[in-house]
Design a protein around this motif. Structure first.
Motif, PDB file in Angstrom:
ATOM      1  N   ILE A   1       2.178   1.687  -3.511  1.00  0.00           N
ATOM      2  CA  ILE A   1       1.127   2.151  -4.433  1.00  0.00           C
ATOM      3  C   ILE A   1       0.881   3.645  -4.225  1.00  0.00           C
ATOM      4  CG2 ILE A   1      -1.295   1.937  -5.093  1.00  0.00           C
ATOM      5  CD1 ILE A   1      -1.197  -0.973  -4.134  1.00  0.00           C
TER       6      ILE A   1
ATOM      7  N   LEU B   1      -5.532  -3.355  -1.901  1.00  0.00           N
ATOM      8  CA  LEU B   1      -6.588  -2.340  -1.849  1.00  0.00           C
ATOM      9  C   LEU B   1      -7.858  -2.892  -1.201  1.00  0.00           C
ATOM     10  CD1 LEU B   1      -6.134  -0.730  -5.396  1.00  0.00           C
ATOM     11  CD2 LEU B   1      -5.357   0.165  -3.183  1.00  0.00           C
TER      12      LEU B   1
ATOM     13  N   LEU C   1       0.829  -1.210   0.000  1.00  0.00           N
ATOM     14  CA  LEU C   1       0.000   0.000   0.000  1.00  0.00           C
ATOM     15  C   LEU C   1       0.862   1.259   0.000  1.00  0.00           C
ATOM     16  CD1 LEU C   1      -2.758  -1.110   2.550  1.00  0.00           C
ATOM     17  CD2 LEU C   1      -3.088  -0.663   0.105  1.00  0.00           C
TER      18      LEU C   1
ATOM     19  N   PHE D   1      -7.277  -3.108   2.479  1.00  0.00           N
ATOM     20  CA  PHE D   1      -7.303  -1.776   3.081  1.00  0.00           C
ATOM     21  C   PHE D   1      -8.748  -1.283   3.231  1.00  0.00           C
ATOM     22  CE2 PHE D   1      -5.373   2.768   2.660  1.00  0.00           C
ATOM     23  CZ  PHE D   1      -5.437   2.918   4.036  1.00  0.00           C
ATOM     24  N   ALA D   2      -9.559  -1.492   2.214  1.00  0.00           N
ATOM     25  CA  ALA D   2     -10.959  -1.076   2.277  1.00  0.00           C
ATOM     26  C   ALA D   2     -11.710  -1.847   3.359  1.00  0.00           C
ATOM     27  CB  ALA D   2     -11.630  -1.276   0.921  1.00  0.00           C
TER      28      ALA D   2
ATOM     29  N   LEU E   1      -6.466   5.742  -1.449  1.00  0.00           N
ATOM     30  CA  LEU E   1      -6.301   4.603  -2.362  1.00  0.00           C
ATOM     31  C   LEU E   1      -7.593   3.809  -2.521  1.00  0.00           C
ATOM     32  CD1 LEU E   1      -2.814   3.216  -1.243  1.00  0.00           C
ATOM     33  CD2 LEU E   1      -3.338   4.447  -3.364  1.00  0.00           C
ATOM     34  N   THR E   2      -8.496   3.894  -1.552  1.00  0.00           N
ATOM     35  CA  THR E   2      -9.713   3.067  -1.582  1.00  0.00           C
ATOM     36  C   THR E   2     -10.933   3.823  -2.116  1.00  0.00           C
ATOM     37  OG1 THR E   2     -10.319   3.656   0.688  1.00  0.00           O
ATOM     38  CG2 THR E   2      -8.886   1.729   0.384  1.00  0.00           C
TER      39      THR E   2
ATOM     40  N   ARG F   1      -1.578  -6.128  -5.831  1.00  0.00           N
ATOM     41  CA  ARG F   1      -1.970  -4.727  -5.674  1.00  0.00           C
ATOM     42  C   ARG F   1      -3.462  -4.623  -5.365  1.00  0.00           C
ATOM     43  NH1 ARG F   1      -0.616   0.439  -8.407  1.00  0.00           N
ATOM     44  NH2 ARG F   1      -2.543   1.629  -8.606  1.00  0.00           N
ATOM     45  N   GLN F   2      -4.269  -5.356  -6.136  1.00  0.00           N
ATOM     46  CA  GLN F   2      -5.708  -5.283  -5.928  1.00  0.00           C
ATOM     47  C   GLN F   2      -6.106  -5.904  -4.593  1.00  0.00           C
ATOM     48  OE1 GLN F   2      -7.413  -3.475  -7.954  1.00  0.00           O
ATOM     49  NE2 GLN F   2      -9.374  -3.732  -6.902  1.00  0.00           N
TER      50      GLN F   2
END
Length: 463
Positions: free
Chosen positions: A274, A326, A271, A329-330, A286-287, A322-323
């Motif tokens: 990114i 995210l 994260l 994180f969300a 990012l989210t 990467r996805q």
């Protein structure tokens, strides 16, 4: 995590017993009355031969000492025992235990479990004691031999695991904070015991009724304080689920193991990379395209909706690490929005919570803690002792051994601050999270509308 008794909980709640007002207005399927009713209806042979029904913590104390005194914590928080019916209780320096009169026999009869009150409540507990009350004569010879300890070693009446965490952390005050003799200081705090699930615990000197939040429970964690207990049924378990069910999970796990790190450490580092690459104004941005309602295992509070389910808005076909980072994180943010909802619900009904204290496995993830601080707008205090549940348990033993005169005295000496995480002062961060918090609520509202549409369609089919 056991939600088999959803139907039984609904049946009990439909009867509107007076005891429900001290459970946030309704019993959760995670509480013992619905579970017992499920056993009686589905495991009749087991029900007929049962000698005692106990929480794990009460069983361990009984196994260690032979004393069947139950904990005020377990009975009040899980069994509908009305602890405050003993407002004129013996001082802790005396017996500290109470002959049972806090059971509402009419409630048990009404829900179809009248047999548990037979024999002066022998199956569910005749005597109840405050946490830390010394049980029997301490460890029995058999238990002492099995544990490698001395016969007679003091054993204190138990706490539920999360509540032991509360005792292990709630009295953490930094040197900069005013630590006056006014014990109401702890009433402005909420403890987050963050593990597989999360328990949110706040105390007050007065009984405060918060719809959808368990309690108020008298003396269930700290003697003479009312406990308000919120919670999320799946937090650590939800993050594990999100990660382990992603296509790149095996590769990520192997890399983490080879580097001697956790998967969460790797995801947090991804994260940061990114964010640097995307040049976002702050990490949380990012989210912006992913929103998560974290009720994958129902909503414990404050919706108190065991039928609520998780929702994710913003999925793509991307299978990259990467996805996953995210999405992870969300999900962290979704969990924090749930905590914000609990805090706001408590504060709108009389609490004045302005500080969070966190312990448990998830508290070791600083990204998780920082997002909670940013989203709720409160500092988050981390204890010096990481294993606060174990510290709380040790405090019970110290009180039982008469090393300290009371639980509060032991807490004031043995609780200690480690680190304080403050919320971001960037106004853009607050505005961003306010917007996502609005989306968080709208996801649940949409789910209710979908549920209504389907229920209407199903009803028409049966007509």
């Amino acid at each position: 995590m056991d939600h088999r008794a959803v139907e039984q909980a609904e049946k009990i709640n439909s009867l509107s017993s007076p005891v429900l007002q001290y459970c946030g207005g309704s019993l959760s399927p995670e509480m013992q009355a619905p579970k017992l009713l499920w056993v009686k209806e589905n495991l009749k042979e087991s029900w007929s031969v049962a000698f005692r029904w106990m929480d794990l913590s009460d069983w361990l104390a009984y196994r260690a000492t032979g004393d069947d005194t139950r904990s005020l914590c377990t009975t009040v928080c899980k069994w509908t025992y009305i602890g405050h019916s003993h407002m004129q209780y013996a001082n802790e320096k005396d017996s500290g235990s109470m002959e049972v009169s806090g059971w509402d026999d009419d409630f048990w009869e009404e829900i179809g479990l009248g047999d548990v009150v037979e024999g002066n409540h022998a199956k569910i507990g005749r005597t109840v004691a405050f946490p830390g009350h010394p049980l029997g004569t301490g460890l029995t010879p058999v238990a002492a031999n099995e544990l490698g300890l001395l016969t007679g070693t003091p054993v204190g009446t138990s706490l539920i695991d999360a509540h032991a965490g509360g005792v292990g952390v709630m009295d953490c005050f930094s040197k900069a904070e005013s630590k006056s003799a006014d014990k109401k200081d702890i009433c402005n705090r909420m403890v987050l015991v963050c593990g597989t699930s999360t328990c949110h615990m706040a105390v007050s000197k007065d009984e405060l009724f918060v719809p959808g939040v368990w309690g108020p429970f008298w003396s269930a964690m700290i003697p003479e304080y009312w406990l308000t207990e919120g919670g999320q049924s799946a937090t650590g378990a939800l993050l594990d689920h999100i990660i382990e069910n992603h296509a790149c999970a095996p590769l990520l796990a192997n890399r983490a193991a080879s580097q001697g790190k956790s998967v969460y450490d790797l995801l947090n580092a991804i994260l940061e990379a990114i964010a640097l690459e995307a040049k976002v104004p702050f990490l949380a941005a990012l989210t912006e395209e992913i929103h998560v309602l974290p009720d994958f295992h129902g909503n414990r509070s404050p919706f108190a909706d065991a039928k609520s389910r998780g929702m994710v808005c913003g999925l793509t076909l991307d299978k990259s690490e990467r996805q996953l980072a995210l999405l992870y994180f969300a999900t962290v943010q979704g969990i924090a929005y749930g905590t914000r909802h609990i805090v706001e619900q408590c504060n709108s009904h009389g609490h004045e919570i302005n500080t969070l204290l966190a312990c448990g496995g998830l508290a070791k993830n600083l990204l998780y803690i920082q997002e909670h601080a940013n989203i709720i707008g409160c500092p988050v205090v981390l204890p010096r002792e990481n294993e606060s549940v174990l510290l709380g348990s040790a405090i019970l033993g110290a009180v039982a051994a008469r090393r300290y005169s009371s639980l509060r005295d032991a807490m004031s000496v043995l609780n200690a601050v480690g680190q304080t995480i403050n919320p971001s002062q960037d106004p853009r961060v607050k505005k961003y999270h306010d917007a996502k918090y609005h989306i968080f609520h709208s996801l649940y509202e949409q789910q209710l509308s979908y549920r209504s549409v389907i229920a209407e369609a199903m009803q028409q089919q049966h007509q």
